[in-house]
Design an enzyme around this catalytic site. Structure first.
Site, mmCIF file in Angstrom:
data_model
loop_
_atom_site.group_PDB
_atom_site.id
_atom_site.type_symbol
_atom_site.label_atom_id
_atom_site.label_comp_id
_atom_site.label_asym_id
_atom_site.label_seq_id
_atom_site.Cartn_x
_atom_site.Cartn_y
_atom_site.Cartn_z
ATOM 1 N N SER A 1 10.826 -25.644 12.790
ATOM 2 C CA SER A 1 10.165 -26.623 11.939
ATOM 3 C C SER A 1 10.930 -27.946 11.978
ATOM 4 O O SER A 1 11.195 -28.474 13.051
ATOM 5 C CB SER A 1 10.031 -26.049 10.520
ATOM 6 O OG SER A 1 9.119 -26.786 9.753
ATOM 7 N N ASP B 1 -0.329 -21.891 13.851
ATOM 8 C CA ASP B 1 0.547 -22.647 12.959
ATOM 9 C C ASP B 1 -0.299 -23.627 12.140
ATOM 10 O O ASP B 1 -0.995 -24.471 12.700
ATOM 11 C CB ASP B 1 1.580 -23.416 13.799
ATOM 12 C CG ASP B 1 2.602 -24.163 12.948
ATOM 13 O OD1 ASP B 1 2.455 -24.197 11.719
ATOM 14 O OD2 ASP B 1 3.557 -24.710 13.544
ATOM 15 N N HIS C 1 3.454 -20.267 11.396
ATOM 16 C CA HIS C 1 4.551 -21.239 11.480
ATOM 17 C C HIS C 1 5.924 -20.576 11.442
ATOM 18 O O HIS C 1 6.778 -20.871 12.271
ATOM 19 C CB HIS C 1 4.429 -22.245 10.335
ATOM 20 C CG HIS C 1 5.433 -23.352 10.408
ATOM 21 N ND1 HIS C 1 5.440 -24.286 11.425
ATOM 22 C CD2 HIS C 1 6.471 -23.685 9.579
ATOM 23 C CE1 HIS C 1 6.430 -25.151 11.231
ATOM 24 N NE2 HIS C 1 7.070 -24.803 10.125
#
Length: 462
Positions: free
Chosen positions: A273, A367, A401
């Site tokens: 991330s 995601d 994600h």
């Protein structure tokens, strides 16, 4: 370009199921009685490994002493350090011999999962309160997994027939955990057993801040010196994510390169991330980086101004009007960020063509945090346009994600610090679990190849 298909994942998954682990002796639980005389032996749970395993290792589960074709419900429970309860359950039917081996018996419909899923009772764990994500805060203590066998398929479950406990640990025996407070660095270094030196990796998490250690120490179990590095919202580091200076990260790189237990000449970076785009920035501007692996990272600078000497990279623009909120109040933020290829937002694109390292992009194709696949493809185009090596991109259909180490349950939605409300992360639980298992192996192989000059395999077990 795409290295992994759903078919190859299924093939890898089925191959891992075929490896039969040796059973220890049966684990007896005092006070469990035979089920209405169906068996002369009290039901018991047997596990392999018997009492303790690393969190990212498979756990074989079976029940013996049941009646022929007896119907039972298996339930797993785990509490994190804050007391949050995570549970999963599955319905089964024993074989004609009263044995129930999860590696051979499919779960029946009606539980947390169905089908042949030997590790389903772990990857299907879900919080009993919404929007909680399972993380490990203290890696020096194991998670305690409770397993229970109940009579029948009822709701609520019937009589308790057997129970067992199992420790899911994070540190292999002999692992050294070293808090690092040198200069401005706030970090924890994990060193494997043995004399070293070991290939070095810096591990970065995302906008949650703090100092998560669990991925770093699990990775160190496989022969790497891994530095879990905090970069905000920890001790005396900045409390908010407004501005980052690469000089701080440069200090951490130099610490690793100068450490007697770290094998040079360069180190690796691993980021997820926001940690992913920070890793790309580090690789683009700083020396000593040989390999950079990104899990659902961005090739644009996101969320905060980035500075290094006389260079300033603004954050990618965003439009909160593009947030979609469903009936449950969960936000879908996948369309919020602007396109870093257009207008003034091009200034936020990180000049990764300056990097002198190899790149691996791990992409969850479901995601919902941002468009990870788009970022990976654009990063690849930029590198190749400047004559650099094409990066390895591994895409996982059905993965969201938070691609974590193996057997962390998928988090479908949780609170987002910057958004201020729960957001959806995407993913389908089974596909996401399989992606985590495969990505973990791919990440290790990538670092073995470029930090040690040899493929992984023989050296993964210490």
């Amino acid at each position: 370009m795409w290295q992994v298909t759903a078919r190859s994942l299924r093939r890898a998954s089925s191959h891992s199921r075929q490896r039969q682990l040796p059973w220890p002796g049966p684990m007896r639980t005092p006070g469990t009685a035979p089920a209405h005389g169906l068996s002369s032996v009290a039901p018991s749970i047997r596990l392999s490994p018997a009492t303790r395993s690393l969190f990212d290792e498979p756990l074989a589960i079976a029940v013996q002493g049941l009646g022929p074709r007896q119907q039972v419900t298996l339930r797993t429970s785990l509490r994190d350090e804050t007391g949050e309860l995570f549970q999963a359950s599955a319905r089964y039917q024993a074989g004609n011999d009263g044995e129930l081996d999860l590696a051979r018996c499919p779960a029946l419909p009606g539980g947390s999962f169905s089908g042949l899923e030997p590790m389903g009772l772990l990857w299907a764990l879900q919080p009993q309160r919404p929007f909680r994500r399972l993380v490990k805060r203290d890696v020096q203590s194991p998670f305690l997994l409770q397993l229970e066998v109940f009579e029948g398929h009822g709701e609520p479950p019937g009589r308790l027939l057997a129970q067992a406990q199992h420790e899911r640990a994070f540190l292999r025996d002999g692992m050294r955990r070293v808090p690092v407070r040198e200069g401005r660095i706030r970090a924890t270094l994990f060193l494997p057993p043995g004399n070293g030196p070991f290939p070095g990796i810096i591990d970065l998490y995302g906008t949650g801040g703090g100092l998560p250690e669990y991925r770093a120490c699990l990775l160190a179990n496989y022969g790497f010196a891994v530095l879990a590095l905090a970069f905000y919202s920890y001790e005396d580091l900045p409390k908010e994510m407004k501005e980052f200076h690469l000089e701080y990260f440069e200090e951490a790189i130099n610490y690793m390169l100068q450490h007697t237990q770290v094998k040079g000449p360069g180190i690796g970076l691993l980021g997820i991330s926001k940690g992913g785009d920070l890793c790309i920035s580090m690789a683009s501007f700083l020396k000593g980086i040989t390999a950079t692996a990104l899990i659902n990272g961005s090739v644009a600078n996101v969320g905060a101004v980035l500075r290094y000497k006389d260079v300033t990279i603004p954050p990618l623009g965003a439009n909160v009007k593009r947030i979609k909120v469903n009936k449950s109040g969960i936000a879908d933020i996948v369309d919020v960020l602007n396109n870093p290829l257009e207008g003034p937002d091009r200034q936020s694109f990180i000049p990764l063509e300056k990097a002198e390292c190899r790149f691996l992009f791990i992409v969850g194709q479901d995601d919902h945090n941002w468009k990870s696949e788009f970022f990976a493809v654009e990063g690849s185009k930029r590198l190749q346009a400047h004559g650099k090596e094409k990066p390895e991109i591994i895409c996982y259909p059905g993965a969201g994600h938070y691609i974590e180490p193996p057997f962390f349950p998928m988090c479908a939605a949780s609170m987002h610090l910057l958004v201020g409300k729960p957001v959806m992360w995407g993913g389908e639980p089974k596909a996401h679990c399989e992606a985590q298992i495969d990505a973990w192996q791919k990440i290790q192989a990538f670092f073995h190849k470029y930090l040690m000059g040899k493929p992984s395999g023989t050296s993964s077990k210490l």
